[in-house]
Design an enzyme around this catalytic site. Structure first.
Site, PDB file in Angstrom:
ATOM      1  CB  SER A  35      -0.882  -0.005   1.256  1.00 29.66           C
ATOM      2  OG  SER A  35      -1.420   1.272   1.478  1.00 29.66           O
ATOM      3  CG  MET A  38       0.144   0.544   4.925  1.00 30.00           C
ATOM      4  SD  MET A  38      -0.025   1.028   6.670  1.00 30.00           S
ATOM      5  CE  MET A  38       0.748  -0.380   7.454  1.00 30.00           C
ATOM      6  N   GLY A  41       5.820   1.283   7.051  1.00 30.43           N
ATOM      7  CA  GLY A  41       5.247   0.220   7.872  1.00 30.43           C
ATOM      8  C   GLY A  41       4.179   0.669   8.856  1.00 30.43           C
ATOM      9  CG  HIS A 442      16.696  16.911  42.825  1.00 28.17           C
ATOM     10  ND1 HIS A 442      15.700  16.113  43.348  1.00 28.17           N
ATOM     11  CD2 HIS A 442      16.470  18.170  43.314  1.00 28.17           C
ATOM     12  CE1 HIS A 442      14.912  16.848  44.120  1.00 28.17           C
ATOM     13  NE2 HIS A 442      15.359  18.098  44.115  1.00 28.17           N
TER      14      HIS A 442
HETATM   15  C1  LIG Z   1      -2.325   0.559  17.875  1.00 26.18           C
HETATM   16  C2  LIG Z   1      -0.935   0.020  18.010  1.00 26.18           C
HETATM   17  C3  LIG Z   1      -0.012   0.687  18.780  1.00 26.18           C
HETATM   18  C4  LIG Z   1       1.282   0.188  18.888  1.00 26.18           C
HETATM   19  N1  LIG Z   1       2.168   0.888  19.660  1.00 26.18           N
HETATM   20  C5  LIG Z   1       3.446   0.447  19.754  1.00 26.18           C
HETATM   21  C6  LIG Z   1       4.400   1.195  20.493  1.00 26.18           C
HETATM   22  O1  LIG Z   1       4.093   2.215  21.109  1.00 26.18           O
HETATM   23  N2  LIG Z   1       5.688   0.744  20.504  1.00 26.18           N
HETATM   24  C7  LIG Z   1       6.061  -0.387  19.841  1.00 26.18           C
HETATM   25  O2  LIG Z   1       7.256  -0.738  19.864  1.00 26.18           O
HETATM   26  N3  LIG Z   1       5.160  -1.136  19.151  1.00 26.18           N
HETATM   27  C8  LIG Z   1       3.872  -0.729  19.081  1.00 26.18           C
HETATM   28  N4  LIG Z   1       2.984  -1.448  18.326  1.00 26.18           N
HETATM   29  C9  LIG Z   1       3.438  -2.665  17.622  1.00 26.18           C
HETATM   30  C10 LIG Z   1       4.231  -2.275  16.363  1.00 26.18           C
HETATM   31  O3  LIG Z   1       3.466  -1.381  15.583  1.00 26.18           O
HETATM   32  C11 LIG Z   1       4.565  -3.511  15.541  1.00 26.18           C
HETATM   33  O4  LIG Z   1       5.182  -4.462  16.366  1.00 26.18           O
HETATM   34  C12 LIG Z   1       5.527  -3.171  14.406  1.00 26.18           C
HETATM   35  O5  LIG Z   1       5.033  -2.114  13.623  1.00 26.18           O
HETATM   36  C13 LIG Z   1       5.750  -4.416  13.527  1.00 26.18           C
HETATM   37  O6  LIG Z   1       6.616  -4.091  12.499  1.00 26.18           O
HETATM   38  P1  LIG Z   1       7.053  -5.146  11.410  1.00 26.18           P
HETATM   39  O7  LIG Z   1       8.445  -4.818  11.052  1.00 26.18           O
HETATM   40  O8  LIG Z   1       6.750  -6.526  11.841  1.00 26.18           O
HETATM   41  O9  LIG Z   1       6.125  -4.882  10.149  1.00 26.18           O
HETATM   42  P2  LIG Z   1       5.072  -3.757   9.797  1.00 26.18           P
HETATM   43  O10 LIG Z   1       5.545  -2.412  10.175  1.00 26.18           O
HETATM   44  O11 LIG Z   1       3.766  -4.214  10.313  1.00 26.18           O
HETATM   45  O12 LIG Z   1       5.115  -3.782   8.219  1.00 26.18           O
HETATM   46  C14 LIG Z   1       4.567  -4.797   7.468  1.00 26.18           C
HETATM   47  C15 LIG Z   1       4.288  -4.219   6.101  1.00 26.18           C
HETATM   48  O13 LIG Z   1       4.074  -5.278   5.177  1.00 26.18           O
HETATM   49  C16 LIG Z   1       3.094  -4.884   4.259  1.00 26.18           C
HETATM   50  N5  LIG Z   1       2.581  -6.119   3.682  1.00 26.18           N
HETATM   51  C17 LIG Z   1       1.876  -7.098   4.290  1.00 26.18           C
HETATM   52  N6  LIG Z   1       1.654  -8.117   3.452  1.00 26.18           N
HETATM   53  C18 LIG Z   1       2.243  -7.785   2.275  1.00 26.18           C
HETATM   54  C19 LIG Z   1       2.357  -8.435   1.029  1.00 26.18           C
HETATM   55  N7  LIG Z   1       1.840  -9.660   0.810  1.00 26.18           N
HETATM   56  N8  LIG Z   1       3.024  -7.797   0.043  1.00 26.18           N
HETATM   57  C20 LIG Z   1       3.565  -6.570   0.231  1.00 26.18           C
HETATM   58  N9  LIG Z   1       3.475  -5.913   1.406  1.00 26.18           N
HETATM   59  C21 LIG Z   1       2.833  -6.514   2.417  1.00 26.18           C
HETATM   60  C22 LIG Z   1       2.111  -4.098   5.102  1.00 26.18           C
HETATM   61  O14 LIG Z   1       1.321  -3.214   4.310  1.00 26.18           O
HETATM   62  C23 LIG Z   1       3.043  -3.351   6.052  1.00 26.18           C
HETATM   63  O15 LIG Z   1       3.384  -2.071   5.584  1.00 26.18           O
HETATM   64  C24 LIG Z   1       1.659  -0.984  18.213  1.00 26.18           C
HETATM   65  C25 LIG Z   1       0.730  -1.668  17.409  1.00 26.18           C
HETATM   66  C26 LIG Z   1      -0.553  -1.175  17.318  1.00 26.18           C
HETATM   67  C27 LIG Z   1      -1.540  -1.910  16.444  1.00 26.18           C
END
Ligand SMILES: Cc1cc2nc3c(=O)[nH]c(=O)nc-3n(C[C@H](O)[C@H](O)[C@H](O)COP(=O)(O)OP(=O)(O)OC[C@H]3O[C@@H](n4cnc5c(N)ncnc54)[C@H](O)[C@@H]3O)c2cc1C
Length: 456
Positions: A35, A38, A41, A442
């Site tokens: 997307s 995105m 990520g 402090h």
């Molecule tokens: C509401 C919320 C709040 C959060 N807050 C925190 C926080 O404060 N601190 C923290 O450390 N973590 C937090 N997290 C968790 C954190 O967001 C995730 O652990 C982290 O973003 C995961 O990253 P990743 O590298 O696994 O992949 P992601 O960042 O999830 O990226 C995966 C990407 O793959 C793409 N994708 C998927 N399938 C395909 C495909 N077949 N082909 C091409 N592209 C694809 C998606 O579109 C996405 O962009 C939070 C999560 C949520 C839901």
């Protein structure tokens, strides 16, 4: 057909950082992201960064707009706008960081395995096939929606990412799921001025946390007006013109609860939807994650996985650490593994925040440690008084035989900063007496470690 040294599926934290490292090492990389909303990520677009931007705005709303409904509504809409500005800026920055590199191509489309060296990508301009020597899976996680009749179909139902786009402050937000994400939204929307109800099916609030600390967090949420229903099961959702009606079974009987927004916060599962890892012969875990060893290598030697899709702890910094492990395997000596991450801290951004590293008291006792306990009420910390946030409790679990810290549970202002000091102390095997007797600036929250560890 495009040929490349490496293809990375998913623009997550681990994947994008690895793309930069491989490109710097002279490899050709194709980054596939499904997307254009995105790039960068989940974290920067729909999770950590936008939620923390809103948590910050909500805290301001609580301080400055208390009791003033119109002011709160306006601040909420402005907060959503500010969050959108921030995420758009970060998305563009992340895109250009990769796309402008001569060794990296960003391809926007959905990837699926054809076999262990070929990935097909569905783009707006048709299908592309990529042949790659090495493949890295970084597709993240996707929300789990429980099969409650009427929930998915309701006009008032949201996932965390879609609720972040609602620019009208809900009057009554009902959150299904009492986990960390649900709690962050409960805390944030209460501060914005919504009435909030949390529906949790289990009998224990934050069951994995230290009992005393979970109790203090629950009490604080209740004191702030959040209605937390334990042992509660939503059996159906029905829409009316103006709101949804949830039928909720509780130990006290069946209740009907009206909501103009329902947040589904019932967990996130590894995302392999449409990816067809089986076509490459990649094994999955029992829970549907990509199975990987301590180097994050799958059973197919030239395919690795990073981040939420591996099925471990779901944090951005774990995905980043996964990058370090994969980089060590591919460009280094392979010494970095999932076994030597050290203590993994985490924070839940409530008001005040809750942060943890290591074992709870019960976990430590169950493992056979002789423990000493340190405890301190947040009200005893001068900086907490300065900040007018004397709420919370700090607790540490210490190995009585070695004096090392086994765990720390900090429910107080700025605990998300303090917990990193604990992590370093644990990894360095420092005795708790070091944190007890050292100098801190402090007035700060960190100086609470003097008194916390003196209480042993
Ligand atoms: C509401 C919320 C709040 C959060 N807050 C925190 C926080 O404060 N601190 C923290 O450390 N973590 C937090 N997290 C968790 C954190 O967001 C995730 O652990 C982290 O973003 C995961 O990253 P990743 O590298 O696994 O992949 P992601 O960042 O999830 O990226 C995966 C990407 O793959 C793409 N994708 C998927 N399938 C395909 C495909 N077949 N082909 C091409 N592209 C694809 C998606 O579109 C996405 O962009 C939070 C999560 C949520 C839901």
């Amino acid at each position: 057909m495009k040929k490349t040294d490496a293809v990375i599926i998913g623009f997550g934290k681990g994947g994008k950082t690895l793309a930069g490292a491989l490109a710097a090492a002279g490899r050709n990389v194709i980054m596939v992201e499904k997307s254009d909303k995105m790039y960068g990520g989940t974290c920067i677009n729909v999770a950590c960064i936008p939620t923390k931007s809103l948590v910050h705005s909500a805290a301001l709303a609580h301080v400055y707009d208390d009791g003033q409904l119109e002011a709160r509504r306006t601040r909420y809409s402005e907060a959503i706008e500010e969050k959108n500005r921030l995420t758009a800026m970060l998305r563009a920055k992340n895109y250009h960081k990769l796309a402008d590199h001569p060794n990296i191509t960003v391809l926007t489309g959905t990837a699926a395995f054809e076999d262990d060296h070929h990935v097909s990508v569905e783009t707006d301009n048709g299908q592309e096939i990529i042949e790659a020597d090495q493949i890295f899976i970084n597709t993240g996680a996707r929300p789990f929606v429980p099969p409650i009749p009427g929930l998915k179909e309701s006009r008032f139902s949201y996932l965390s990412e879609t609720l972040l786009d609602l620019d009208m402050l809900p009057e009554h937000l009902v959150i299904i799921g009492g986990g960390y994400i649900g709690m962050e939204f409960a805390s944030m929307y209460t501060n914005f001025g919504s009435q909030v109800t949390v529906i949790q099916d289990g009998p224990v609030f934050l069951p994995r946390e230290d009992e005393e600390i979970a109790g203090a967090v629950l009490q604080s949420l209740k004191d702030r007006g959040v209605n937390v229903l334990l042992q509660a099961k939503t059996s159906q959702v029905k829409d009316t013109e103006r709101h949804a009606i949830l039928t909720v079974e509780t130990p006290e009987g069946v209740q009907e609860i009206n909501a103009d927004a329902i947040l589904i916060a019932t967990g996130r599962r590894p995302n392999i939807e449409g990816l067809h890892p089986e076509k490459a012969g990649i094994q999955l875990t029992e829970r549907g994650a990509i199975a990987a060893d301590e180097h994050l290598q799958t059973n197919v030697p030239h395919i690795w996985a990073m981040g939420d899709v591996v099925g471990g702890l779901q944090f951005t910094y774990i995905s980043l650490d996964d990058f370090r492990i994969v980089k060590s395997a591919i460009l280094g000596d392979g010494s970095r593994t999932t076994q030597n991450r050290g203590a993994v801290p985490y924070s839940v951004f409530l008001d005040p925040p809750f942060s943890r590293a290591g074992l709870t008291e019960k976990e430590a006792r169950d493992k056979g440690y002789h423990v000493k306990i340190a405890k301190l009420a947040a009200a005893a910390i001068p900086k907490a008084q300065v900040l007018q946030k004397p709420v919370g409790l700090l607790k540490a679990v210490i190995d009585a035989d070695t004096n090392e810290i086994l765990g720390a549970h900090l429910f107080c202002e700025e605990s998300y900063e303090m917990i990193n000091t604990i992590k370093v102390a644990m990894d360095a095997h420092l005795p708790y007496t070091y944190l007890r007797d050292t100098i801190y600036t402090h007035p700060t929250m960190s100086e609470a470690f003097n008194d916390l560890f003196a209480s042993v």
